[in-house]
Design an enzyme around this catalytic site. Structure first.
Site, short mmCIF file in Angstrom:
data_model
loop_
_atom_site.label_atom_id
_atom_site.label_comp_id
_atom_site.label_asym_id
_atom_site.label_seq_id
_atom_site.Cartn_x
_atom_site.Cartn_y
_atom_site.Cartn_z
N ASP A 141 0.85 -1.20 0.00
CA ASP A 141 0.00 0.00 0.00
C ASP A 141 0.89 1.25 0.00
O ASP A 141 1.81 1.36 0.82
CB ASP A 141 -0.87 -0.05 1.28
CG ASP A 141 -1.93 1.03 1.31
OD1 ASP A 141 -2.39 1.46 0.24
OD2 ASP A 141 -2.32 1.43 2.44
N ASP B 295 2.90 4.94 -5.52
CA ASP B 295 2.17 6.19 -5.27
C ASP B 295 3.11 7.39 -5.40
O ASP B 295 3.78 7.78 -4.45
CB ASP B 295 1.54 6.15 -3.88
CG ASP B 295 0.87 7.49 -3.54
OD1 ASP B 295 0.74 8.33 -4.44
OD2 ASP B 295 0.50 7.66 -2.36
N HIS C 184 -9.38 5.26 -1.84
CA HIS C 184 -8.59 5.40 -0.60
C HIS C 184 -9.35 6.31 0.36
O HIS C 184 -10.24 7.06 -0.04
CB HIS C 184 -7.23 6.02 -0.92
CG HIS C 184 -6.28 5.06 -1.57
ND1 HIS C 184 -5.14 4.61 -0.96
CD2 HIS C 184 -6.32 4.45 -2.78
CE1 HIS C 184 -4.51 3.77 -1.76
NE2 HIS C 184 -5.21 3.66 -2.89
N GLY C 185 -8.93 6.26 1.62
CA GLY C 185 -9.54 7.16 2.61
C GLY C 185 -11.03 6.93 2.74
O GLY C 185 -11.81 7.86 2.88
N SER D 232 -12.73 5.00 5.04
CA SER D 232 -13.28 4.53 6.33
C SER D 232 -14.52 5.32 6.75
O SER D 232 -14.64 6.52 6.49
CB SER D 232 -12.22 4.65 7.43
OG SER D 232 -11.36 3.52 7.40
P1 13P Z 1 -8.65 5.23 5.79
O1 13P Z 1 -7.61 6.13 6.39
O2 13P Z 1 -9.91 5.96 5.47
O3 13P Z 1 -8.90 3.99 6.58
O4 13P Z 1 -8.05 4.77 4.36
C1 13P Z 1 -7.01 3.84 4.34
C2 13P Z 1 -6.27 3.85 3.05
O5 13P Z 1 -6.60 4.51 2.09
C3 13P Z 1 -5.08 2.98 2.98
O6 13P Z 1 -4.42 3.11 1.76
O1 G3H Z 2 -3.06 5.21 3.80
C1 G3H Z 2 -2.38 4.95 4.77
C2 G3H Z 2 -2.66 3.75 5.56
O2 G3H Z 2 -3.74 3.95 6.43
C3 G3H Z 2 -1.42 3.29 6.26
O3 G3H Z 2 -1.12 4.07 7.35
O4 G3H Z 2 1.30 4.59 7.11
O5 G3H Z 2 0.15 4.67 9.34
O6 G3H Z 2 0.61 2.47 8.22
P1 G3H Z 2 0.33 3.95 8.04
ZN ZN Z 3 -4.50 5.08 0.95
#
Ligand code: 13P
Ligand code: G3H
Ligand code: ZN
Length: 308
Positions: free
Chosen positions: A82, A104, A204-205, A207
């Site tokens: 990721d 990314d 992404h993002g 949640s």
């Molecule tokens: P959230 O921060 O909304 O959980 O999104 C996670 C994400 O996009 C990880 O790549």
């Molecule tokens: O998009 C980011 C993910 O939520 C990962 O977060 O870098 O704190 O592991 P992190």
């Molecule tokens: Zn992300």
């Protein structure tokens, strides 16, 4: 067919019109919760690790666990990097058997993002490893910081790089603090990107940052500020319009924190970590199931097995 190429998941989800859940893990408990939830839901799933996760736990531990438990499950899943920020990060993931990577470079000029992503595709394609890239910029914490994707640029980018999936910035934000004031997903932009590219799209993002969980964390000693996530209905609409992978991290962290704080608070006569972790892990598992149902990927494991 447990550990499979991310390509199979992207292709099936794009063809049948659903989204595969992508869940971040940093330790054994989250990994187990995600896999057990996906297995019970008969859902394909992406297990994903950020570069921070690799710094925290070590790629040998994280990838090692996945490979060791692979045969216990019958659902198809991909091991995904990721937000890989460099070619070196991608190469490391490939060495450890990742079957899907994100490169990314959304914070770099378009030309550089395109050039490096193309290199990543030429490295991954012969190995059958899927590649995801990002256009526009999904920021943390504030809508004003989100640079929205340009649909025509997305078309050019997809055609010139050959990526398997694209994460278009359409108004969501990473982290627990997502939106100041009213937020809005730009559905029109999402539709246009899908129409012009036809490629699998990633949100992404995403949640939900459910209020009851924030309150529960605070009831057991947390001090989280009241905040808003992406409402379930908005997420469903985004999936209907072409999102095929949904990234969720914060909701798992919230569920974990609520469970852990509650257990620590209630089980005062023990120091056995398993007594606390069992409850926290169960909460993560419940959350993964809830999210999988929302994405429409329950029961879709067989579609991946059968033909993609
Ligand atoms: P959230 O921060 O909304 O959980 O999104 C996670 C994400 O996009 C990880 O790549
Ligand atoms: O998009 C980011 C993910 O939520 C990962 O977060 O870098 O704190 O592991 P992190
Ligand atoms: Zn992300």
């Amino acid at each position: 067919m447990p550990l499979v190429s991310g390509k199979l998941l992207f292709e099936a989800a794009n063809y049948y019109g659903f989204a595969v859940g992508a869940f971040n893990f940093n330790n054994m408990e989250f990994l187990k919760a995600i896999l057990e939830a996906a297995q019970e839901e008969e859902a394909p799933v992406f297990l994903q690790t950020s570069e921070n996760a690799l710094r925290y736990a070590g790629i040998d531990y994280l990838a090692g666990m996945v490979k060791e438990v692979e045969k216990k499950y019958s659902i198809p899943f991909a091991l995904h990097l990721d937000h890989g920020k460099s070619l070196d990060a991608v190469k490391l993931a490939l060495r450890y058997g990742y079957t899907s990577v994100m490169i990314d470079l959304s914070d770099r000029p378009f030309e550089e993002n395109l050039r490096v992503t193309r290199e990543v595709v030429s490295l991954c394609a012969p190995l059958g490893v899927a590649v995801e890239a990002e256009l526009g910029r999904v920021e943390a914490g504030k809508k004003e910081g989100c640079l929205l994707v340009e649909p025509l640029q997305a078309k050019e980018f997809v055609e010139q790089t050959g990526v398997d999936a694209l994460a278009p910035a359409i108004g969501t934000a990473h982290g627990i603090f997502k939106f100041r004031g009213e937020h809005a997903v730009d559905y029109q932009r999402l539709k246009e990107v899908k129409r012009l590219t036809g490629v699998a799209l990633v949100l992404h993002g995403a949640s939900g940052v459910y209020e009851e969980l924030v309150e529960e964390v605070n009831a057991y000693g947390g001090e989280l500020t009241k905040t808003k996530g992406l409402p379930d209905e908005e997420l469903k609409k985004a999936v209907e319009l072409g999102i095929n992978k949904v990234n969720t991290d914060v909701d798992l962290r919230l569920a974990w924190s609520a469970g852990l704080r509650k257990a620590l608070n209630e089980k005062r006569k023990t120091v056995d970590p398993r007594e606390f972790l069992r409850e926290a892990t169960e909460r993560v598992k419940e959350m993964v199931k809830r999210r999988i149902r929302l994405y429409g990927s329950s029961g879709k494991a067989s579609l991946v097995r059968e033909g993609f």
